[in-house]
Design an enzyme around this catalytic site. Structure first.
Site, PDB file in Angstrom:
ATOM      1  N   ASP A 161       1.426   2.906   1.395  1.00 30.54           N
ATOM      2  CA  ASP A 161       0.690   3.068   0.156  1.00 30.54           C
ATOM      3  C   ASP A 161      -0.036   1.775  -0.200  1.00 30.54           C
ATOM      4  O   ASP A 161       0.588   0.750  -0.475  1.00 30.54           O
ATOM      5  CB  ASP A 161       1.679   3.440  -0.949  1.00 30.54           C
ATOM      6  CG  ASP A 161       1.006   3.812  -2.261  1.00 30.54           C
ATOM      7  OD1 ASP A 161      -0.245   3.769  -2.322  1.00 30.54           O
ATOM      8  OD2 ASP A 161       1.720   4.153  -3.219  1.00 30.54           O
ATOM      9  N   ASP A 365      -7.656   4.049  -2.444  1.00 28.77           N
ATOM     10  CA  ASP A 365      -6.215   4.259  -2.509  1.00 28.77           C
ATOM     11  C   ASP A 365      -5.779   5.250  -1.439  1.00 28.77           C
ATOM     12  O   ASP A 365      -6.283   6.374  -1.393  1.00 28.77           O
ATOM     13  CB  ASP A 365      -5.831   4.769  -3.899  1.00 28.77           C
ATOM     14  CG  ASP A 365      -4.334   4.941  -4.062  1.00 28.77           C
ATOM     15  OD1 ASP A 365      -3.572   4.112  -3.516  1.00 28.77           O
ATOM     16  OD2 ASP A 365      -3.916   5.890  -4.737  1.00 28.77           O
TER      17      ASP A 365
END
Length: 487
Positions: A161, A365
């Site tokens: 992430d 992201d």
């Protein structure tokens, strides 16, 4: 002219006509495959659908100069986390979870965190007093890699992430609660390289900015206690520790800082935790700066039945990548900012510019599924895309996705190109897999959604990143994009 010459001439004309016709036939045949023109893409619908079996990866050979891990979608046939699933995860559930992640990102950037240290119970924590809460998943990220932890090493499946900093995994004895994961839960007592960090260490104080919560101190052992909350109630609480992290068979990092979770709640898709690739000093990227020079790249596979990669270090295959500088417009120090300067759909240049995205800023992201745009930009994109798809019947909306099509009667789809323009002149032409979110052939949706208002952050999500080589050169202050990155 002789009869023979006339005959020869006629024969040549017939032959030329035949060749021209044949060439036109080939061109027509090619047009029904993955052939592009200036403003549209042609794609076989079958290529957007995952197969029931896993396709092997061919990327490691082209990235052999780097430390490379396979990237797998947690809901696909390549995922060991998917073995106990009785059926596919609901697309509505995935998209609803994505909405919660976006809310979390906006709350984090605005520094209006939903969880605070008192709520997490971090004051004077020890293994007997960790709080128990129920929770739902907030932003699990969808894609995971396998790394080793401890000596001897235990393989763990971690969601990677770019929007998180702290790397953590569930740990025995799970003093309060551990959610169900596919791997065996890591037991630090069986590792010769594990050690806790004390709450008086300067390392412990880094947790405040990395997690949004001040660290706690175990009342008996004086061990540093972290707490990280991803939204309404999804969280991990445990001991901040040192351990050996094995990236590949021959590549490892000693004294790696990570969270050893003793109380964890949330549906993290069967993964063992998270690998944090954000910008904070506590992230994997920063901790391994001497080894990998703050450079990493990945390619997210086109479907859940394919394998991508996550690689650390410089790449031989990056010469074709187009770079854009990281933007500093976004308030979130952990996120990687972008400066979007324009969007084109088909032959329509949308009435957007840097100023359109300046209020809320923009980030890239890996954990957000669907790209979020300011409402004005999304409305313009949707209108132009619908015009380019007017030949196809529309289908019902899917959660946050309001532009869907029933393509069950088609084998080939012609759709308008979507091209993003970034500061520095970098452009990204989205592939078919980066344009559509496919629930089924009867519900193929435009993979974009609007933000609540223009003050929310624009997020370049992981659907739009599919098949691209995405290169983060943190030292160089730039991010790059290259087409066909998984090949």
């Amino acid at each position: 002219m002789s009869y023979l010459s006339l005959a020869t001439s006629s024969l040549l004309c017939v032959l030329l006509f035949f060749l021209c016709s044949l060439e036109k036939g080939f061109a027509l045949q090619r047009s029904n495959k993955d052939i592009d023109d200036d403003h549209s893409h042609h794609v076989r619908l079958s290529s957007l659908l995952p197969s029931p079996t896993c396709s092997s990866s061919s990327v490691k050979g082209s990235n052999k100069m780097k430390t490379t891990l396979d990237v797998v979608h947690k809901h696909g046939p390549c995922s060991k986390l998917n073995k106990e699933k009785k059926g596919p995860t609901s697309h509505t559930e995935i998209l609803n979870v994505d909405e919660e992640r976006v809310k979390y990102i906006n709350s984090k950037i605005s520094k209006n965190m939903l969880g605070h240290d008192d709520e997490l119970g971090l004051k004077q924590l020890d293994s007997a007093t960790l709080p128990a809460k129920s929770g739902s998943l907030i932003g699990s990220g969808n894609y995971f890699v396998v790394v080793g932890l401890g000596t001897p090493k235990k393989d763990l499946s971690l969601i990677f992430d770019t929007g998180s900093d702290l790397t953590w995994t569930q740990c025995e004895p799970c003093a309060k609660s551990c959610y169900k994961q596919q791997d065996d839960i890591f037991d630090p007592s069986k590792s010769s390289t594990y050690s806790n960090i004390t709450c008086t260490s300067s390392l412990c104080t880094q947790l405040s900015t990395a997690t949004g919560n001040d660290p706690g101190c175990a009342s008996t052992s004086k061990a540093c206690v972290y707490g990280i909350q991803y939204g309404d109630s999804s969280f991990s609480v445990g001991f901040f520790s040192h351990e050996r992290l094995t990236v590949t068979g021959t590549d490892y990092v000693d004294d790696f800082l990570f969270g050893c979770g003793q109380n964890n709640q949330g549906l993290f898709g069967g993964s063992a935790g998270l690998l944090g690739l954000g910008r904070h000093p506590i992230s994997f990227v920063q901790q391994t700066a001497a080894k990998y020079h703050k450079i990493f790249s990945y390619c997210l596979p086109s479907t859940a039945s394919n394998v991508g990669y996550l690689a650390f270090g410089a790449s031989r295959a990056s010469s074709y990548v187009k770079y854009t500088p990281f933007s500093t417009n976004s308030a979130g120090a952990s996120f990687y900012g972008l400066d979007i300067t324009g969007i084109t759909v088909g032959d329509t240049k949308l009435p957007v510019s840097s100023s359109t995205f300046s209020t809320g800023g923009a980030i890239i992201d890996s954990g957000t599924v669907i790209t979020r745009l300011p409402p004005t930009a999304y409305t313009a994109l949707r209108s132009a895309f619908r015009q380019g798809m007017a030949r196809y019947p529309m289908a019902s909306s899917l959660s946050i996705l309001d532009t869907c099509y029933d393509l069950s009667a088609y084998k080939t789809v012609i759709f308008p190109k979507i091209v993003f323009e970034f500061a520095g002149g970098a452009t990204v032409d989205l592939a078919a897999a980066g344009t559509f979110y496919v629930a089924s052939v009867k519900q193929v949706c435009l993979g974009f959604a609007p933000n609540g208002d223009d003050s929310d952050v624009t997020i370049f999500g992981n659907v739009q990143q599919k098949t691209l080589q995405v290169v983060y050169d943190v030292n160089g202050g730039k991010v790059g994009f290259g087409a066909g990155g998984c090949k």
